[in-house]
Design an enzyme around this catalytic site. Sequence first.
Site, PDB file in Angstrom:
ATOM      1  N   SER A 259       0.852  -1.183   0.000  1.00 14.02           N
ATOM      2  CA  SER A 259       0.000   0.000   0.000  1.00 14.02           C
ATOM      3  C   SER A 259       0.883   1.226   0.000  1.00 14.02           C
ATOM      4  O   SER A 259       2.007   1.200   0.498  1.00 14.02           O
ATOM      5  CB  SER A 259      -0.919   0.011   1.221  1.00 14.02           C
ATOM      6  OG  SER A 259      -0.204   0.478   2.333  1.00 14.02           O
ATOM      7  N   LYS A 260       0.354   2.297  -0.589  1.00 12.72           N
ATOM      8  CA  LYS A 260       1.132   3.527  -0.686  1.00 12.72           C
ATOM      9  C   LYS A 260       1.476   4.049   0.702  1.00 12.72           C
ATOM     10  O   LYS A 260       2.473   4.697   0.884  1.00 12.72           O
ATOM     11  CB  LYS A 260       0.317   4.596  -1.422  1.00 12.72           C
ATOM     12  CG  LYS A 260       0.354   4.419  -2.913  1.00 12.72           C
ATOM     13  CD  LYS A 260      -0.394   5.552  -3.606  1.00 12.72           C
ATOM     14  CE  LYS A 260      -0.975   5.012  -4.886  1.00 12.72           C
ATOM     15  NZ  LYS A 260      -2.147   5.623  -5.379  1.00 12.72           N
ATOM     16  N   ARG A 261       0.605   3.757   1.656  1.00  9.80           N
ATOM     17  CA  ARG A 261       0.833   4.293   2.988  1.00  9.80           C
ATOM     18  C   ARG A 261       1.952   3.553   3.695  1.00  9.80           C
ATOM     19  O   ARG A 261       2.800   4.152   4.326  1.00  9.80           O
ATOM     20  CB  ARG A 261      -0.455   4.225   3.814  1.00  9.80           C
ATOM     21  CG  ARG A 261      -1.330   5.454   3.643  1.00  9.80           C
ATOM     22  CD  ARG A 261      -2.604   5.364   4.451  1.00  9.80           C
ATOM     23  NE  ARG A 261      -3.378   4.162   4.124  1.00  9.80           N
ATOM     24  CZ  ARG A 261      -3.570   3.156   4.943  1.00  9.80           C
ATOM     25  NH1 ARG A 261      -3.060   3.177   6.155  1.00  9.80           N
ATOM     26  NH2 ARG A 261      -4.278   2.106   4.569  1.00  9.80           N
ATOM     27  N   SER A 263       4.163   1.094   2.347  1.00 10.90           N
ATOM     28  CA  SER A 263       5.382   0.699   1.659  1.00 10.90           C
ATOM     29  C   SER A 263       5.895   1.881   0.857  1.00 10.90           C
ATOM     30  O   SER A 263       5.142   2.783   0.519  1.00 10.90           O
ATOM     31  CB  SER A 263       5.083  -0.466   0.712  1.00 10.90           C
ATOM     32  OG  SER A 263       4.048  -1.266   1.208  1.00 10.90           O
TER      33      SER A 263
END
Length: 497
Positions: A259-261, A263
Amino acid sequence: MPPDIRVRIAPSPTGPLHIGTARTALFNYLFARHVGGTFLLRLEDTDVARSTAAFERDILDGLHWLGITWDEGPGVAGLEEAGPYAPYRQMLRLDSYAAAAERLLADDAAYRCYCTPEQLEADRREREAAKLPPAYNGRCANLTPDERAAREAEGRSGALRFRVRKGVVGWNDMVRDRVEIDTANLGGDFVIVRADGTPLYHFTVVVDDAAMRVSHVIRGEDHVSNTPKHILLFEALGYEVPVFAHLPLILNPDGSKMSKRKSQTAVADYIAQGFTREALVNYFAFLGWSPGTEEDVMDLATLEQRFELDKVQKGGARFDRERLEWLNGQWIRRLGDDDLVARLLPFTEAAAAAGVIERAPVEDELTALLPLVRERLSTLASITDVVGFLWRDVRPDPAALVPKRWDRATTAEGLAAARDALGAHDPVTWEADELEPPLRALAEARGWKAGDLFMAIRMAVTGQAATPPLFDVLVALGRERTLSRLDAAIGALRAAG
Ligand code: GLU
């Protein structure tokens, strides 16, 4: 292979270049180059609220930086845009979507839907309460002309919904083999143009892939559930359905979804940390593909020769940062001296600007250090972890100076003796193989383990326990700095008692 193979990357400029997009772009590029096809880039910028010019730049610059080039689209060969199917940006193609929408409406393959957001929300809650997946209930699917006219008279402008037929949609995926999805699972008739006239992704992607003669749609597995909708649209519009290939998801090392949040997913962050384009491209190519041999270090030209879409794996590809760092180290070893120095300079300059080191080294200084650091760099930025002590003061910390088997007094004594031995050398004999023998002799004469003495010296002159070989470090520091750092350490130890 037929000569008219055409593939595309279709990024939405709603975020910075993501490693998943870079990997998808690379696979499309490699496939096109391998078979002599054409690779185009199309900007899917219809989400006006979230699209920005800055994200667009980040995506195009990032792909260019990686060396992934395209034949048609914005930014080809430094031009604003090139290619026979221009424009390659969806907001400039609105007329073509409007025309396609008219055709679907005329064929009754799509209809106007006047449901209000409140109605749709109530429907959604009802289905949720009944533990059913969200789906449009077809309220507007069969309105009579009078009913439609009545709604239009109220000033309501309908969204356009595509009629989803009953049955199964299947395709032969180049990665996943046969995929079949029952249209009952697609959530009912779906909106292709909003009431305000904005066309939506499922629709624009199909109109454009057809208009741009895309023969193979190669994209992430997260799109598998979209593909049946796209196939239905291709069919309804009377277009040939392209071949699909869905690339495996990129996963965290533990197998969870990235996830962008949680990783690090922006390519720009990897660039900023000093990963080389060679290593990133090499690593991305192996995220879901392998040549089927033990080889692991491959440049772009070799990848172009070797890449085959049917060797792409089905299972998720784990993103292993350690492996990427290892590969980056391999590539750093392979770079020419001038090239490596030119790539290191921005990192030492940035470290100086950030205060990590006190002064930035000049080019010649870095060139001279290459034999010492090259094999020790996992990233370009790690140059200051390896030899940052050359460009900043080292504040002696009495506790850290003392080797495990020694006490403070022995350390002060050892460093003082080492200082005398080293002080006997003039700048002419300040060479690694001249400095080492007298210090070994000193350790032996005093009954010290050479390793303990060397560790004390290393900590005193660098402030860190892991460095390149000690005597090379002393040479890089030079006589004056070595002696003054030893003096400072001895002073600190004595002051601490
Ligand atoms: N704009 C879409 C995305 O960024 C393109 C997906 C596709 O390749 O069809 O996900």
